[in-house]
Design a protein around this motif. Structure first.
Motif, PDB file in Angstrom:
ATOM      1  N   TYR A   6       0.672  -1.185  -0.029  1.00 47.08           N
ATOM      2  CA  TYR A   6       0.132   0.012   0.011  1.00 47.08           C
ATOM      3  C   TYR A   6       0.785   1.337  -0.140  1.00 47.08           C
ATOM      4  CZ  TYR A   6      -4.243  -2.740   0.800  1.00 47.08           C
ATOM      5  OH  TYR A   6      -4.968  -3.660   0.505  1.00 47.08           O
TER       6      TYR A   6
ATOM      7  N   ALA B   3     -16.394  -2.639  -2.791  1.00 48.45           N
ATOM      8  CA  ALA B   3     -15.782  -1.548  -2.303  1.00 48.45           C
ATOM      9  C   ALA B   3     -15.884  -1.590  -0.913  1.00 48.45           C
ATOM     10  CB  ALA B   3     -16.079  -0.343  -2.810  1.00 48.45           C
ATOM     11  N   LEU B   4     -17.110  -1.776  -0.586  1.00 51.62           N
ATOM     12  CA  LEU B   4     -17.204  -1.942   1.134  1.00 51.62           C
ATOM     13  C   LEU B   4     -16.530  -3.225   1.605  1.00 51.62           C
ATOM     14  CD1 LEU B   4     -21.141  -0.878   1.108  1.00 51.62           C
ATOM     15  CD2 LEU B   4     -19.130   0.611   2.108  1.00 51.62           C
TER      16      LEU B   4
ATOM     17  N   GLY C 168     -12.737  -2.710   1.760  1.00 52.84           N
ATOM     18  CA  GLY C 168     -12.388  -1.742   2.746  1.00 52.84           C
ATOM     19  C   GLY C 168     -12.412  -2.387   4.293  1.00 52.84           C
ATOM     20  N   ILE C 169     -13.584  -3.232   4.581  1.00 53.31           N
ATOM     21  CA  ILE C 169     -13.617  -4.003   5.756  1.00 53.31           C
ATOM     22  C   ILE C 169     -12.571  -4.963   6.135  1.00 53.31           C
ATOM     23  CG2 ILE C 169     -14.993  -5.586   7.027  1.00 53.31           C
ATOM     24  CD1 ILE C 169     -17.696  -4.402   5.704  1.00 53.31           C
TER      25      ILE C 169
ATOM     26  N   LYS D 127      -9.473  -4.882   4.510  1.00 61.92           N
ATOM     27  CA  LYS D 127      -8.389  -4.256   4.752  1.00 61.92           C
ATOM     28  C   LYS D 127      -7.924  -3.664   6.013  1.00 61.92           C
ATOM     29  CE  LYS D 127      -5.820  -0.500   2.953  1.00 61.92           C
ATOM     30  NZ  LYS D 127      -5.854   1.136   2.111  1.00 61.92           N
ATOM     31  N   GLU D 128      -9.011  -3.027   6.719  1.00 60.73           N
ATOM     32  CA  GLU D 128      -8.950  -2.356   8.023  1.00 60.73           C
ATOM     33  C   GLU D 128      -8.773  -3.460   8.891  1.00 60.73           C
ATOM     34  OE1 GLU D 128      -8.244   0.686  10.288  1.00 60.73           O
ATOM     35  OE2 GLU D 128      -8.534   0.729   8.040  1.00 60.73           O
TER      36      GLU D 128
END
Length: 297
Positions: free
Chosen positions: A103, A149-150, A153-154, A156-157
């Motif tokens: 990243y 996308a959601l 994001g989940i 990855k976080e």
């Protein structure tokens, strides 16, 4: 693939995870393999080429496990989605500090790694598109890119948090928890009938360009965005007079897009008028950025 090449990739995988990409030298990897640096260059022209091969190897392992999960006919659609989510957690965990490199490395530059990242991102999008539609059915088609996308994001976080917190985590429980949350988001979107943010036509083009290792040209994005604006105006629950006013403003925007240099004062005034219709806000935010890129070019 030669045994020595395998050994080089294995050493690079381990040392990149320990030290990070930037802090690792080709000499470090050659020393670990017990070979001369020149011998390593016979297989890989640069450290960047070696990094690409390390990621390619890890990602292939992840997709090999995906194939095994898909082949298990005993799994229900939801159970398969949970197993696929667990597979992502385990795969990303094995990357360890390499995730940080992934990243933080510049991916907007041209080069081997930049092209590779674009291709892998598109490959993941195609895989997740199939995965979510299998889990929830074709009824989610209009929302599938927003859901992807959601979901990304989940994932990855959570992976970032598990690296920062020393406590042990139950990844099976985490995978089931994430899929339960996806269930709720899918149900909520289907109930609310909200306007999607990521349109299928735009994302299909984005993924196709990514597979070739190229970005979608700004001109094409601008054209797609304006077409989406015009079609959305026609679908609004508004009076004919209001639709005509908004449509006229959108056509003026289209004329500015066709010009060599758009007049940004006029563009911003038209966008301001159109933004008074709240359903158009998300599209207009993207369009303004694309107009600014065109004006600066």
């Amino acid at each position: 693939m030669s045994l020595l090449r395998d050994k080089i990739i294995g050493s690079a995988m381990r040392i990149f995870a320990q030290k990070g990409f930037a802090a690792t030298s080709i000499q470090d990897i050659a020393n670990d393999c017990g070979i001369a640096k020149g011998s390593l260059y016979k297989f890989f022209a640069s450290k960047e080429d070696l990094l690409v091969e390390v990621y390619r190897h890890r990602i292939q392992l992840m997709f090999d496990q995906v194939d095994r999960i898909k082949a298990d006919a005993a799994l229900s659609p939801k159970a398969r989605f949970v197993q696929e989510t667990l597979n992502q957690f385990i795969s990303f965990k094995e990357f360890k500090s390499s995730i940080k490199d992934f990243y933080e490395l510049k991916i907007n530059d041209t080069g081997v790694f930049a092209t590779f990242v674009q291709q892998i991102r598109s490959q993941m999008f195609v895989y997740l598109e199939e995965s979510l539609v299998h889990a929830y059915g074709p009824g989610i088609d209009v929302y599938k890119w927003d859901l992807i996308a959601l979901y990304i994001g989940i994932i990855k976080e959570y992976m970032v948090m598990t690296e920062l917190i020393s406590s042990p985590f139950d990844y099976e429980q985490m995978a089931a928890f994430v899929v339960d949350r996806m269930d709720e988001m899918v149900a909520g979107l289907l109930l609310s009938k909200s306007t999607p943010i990521l349109e299928s036509s735009v994302m299909t083009q984005f993924v196709a360009c990514g597979m070739k290792g190229t970005a979608v040209p700004a001109e094409e994005q601008l054209g797609e965005g304006l077409n989406r604006l015009l079609s959305t105006i026609q679908e609004l629950q508004a009076t004919n007079a209001r639709k005509t006013e908004l449509n006229d403003a959108a056509i003026l925007l289209q004329e500015e897009a066709d010009a060599d240099k758009p007049r940004m004062v006029l563009v911003r005034a038209l966008i301001g008028l159109l933004q008074s219709q709240h359903e158009l806000t998300a599209i207009l935010g993207q369009l303004e950025k694309l107009f600014e890129l065109k004006a600066a070019s």
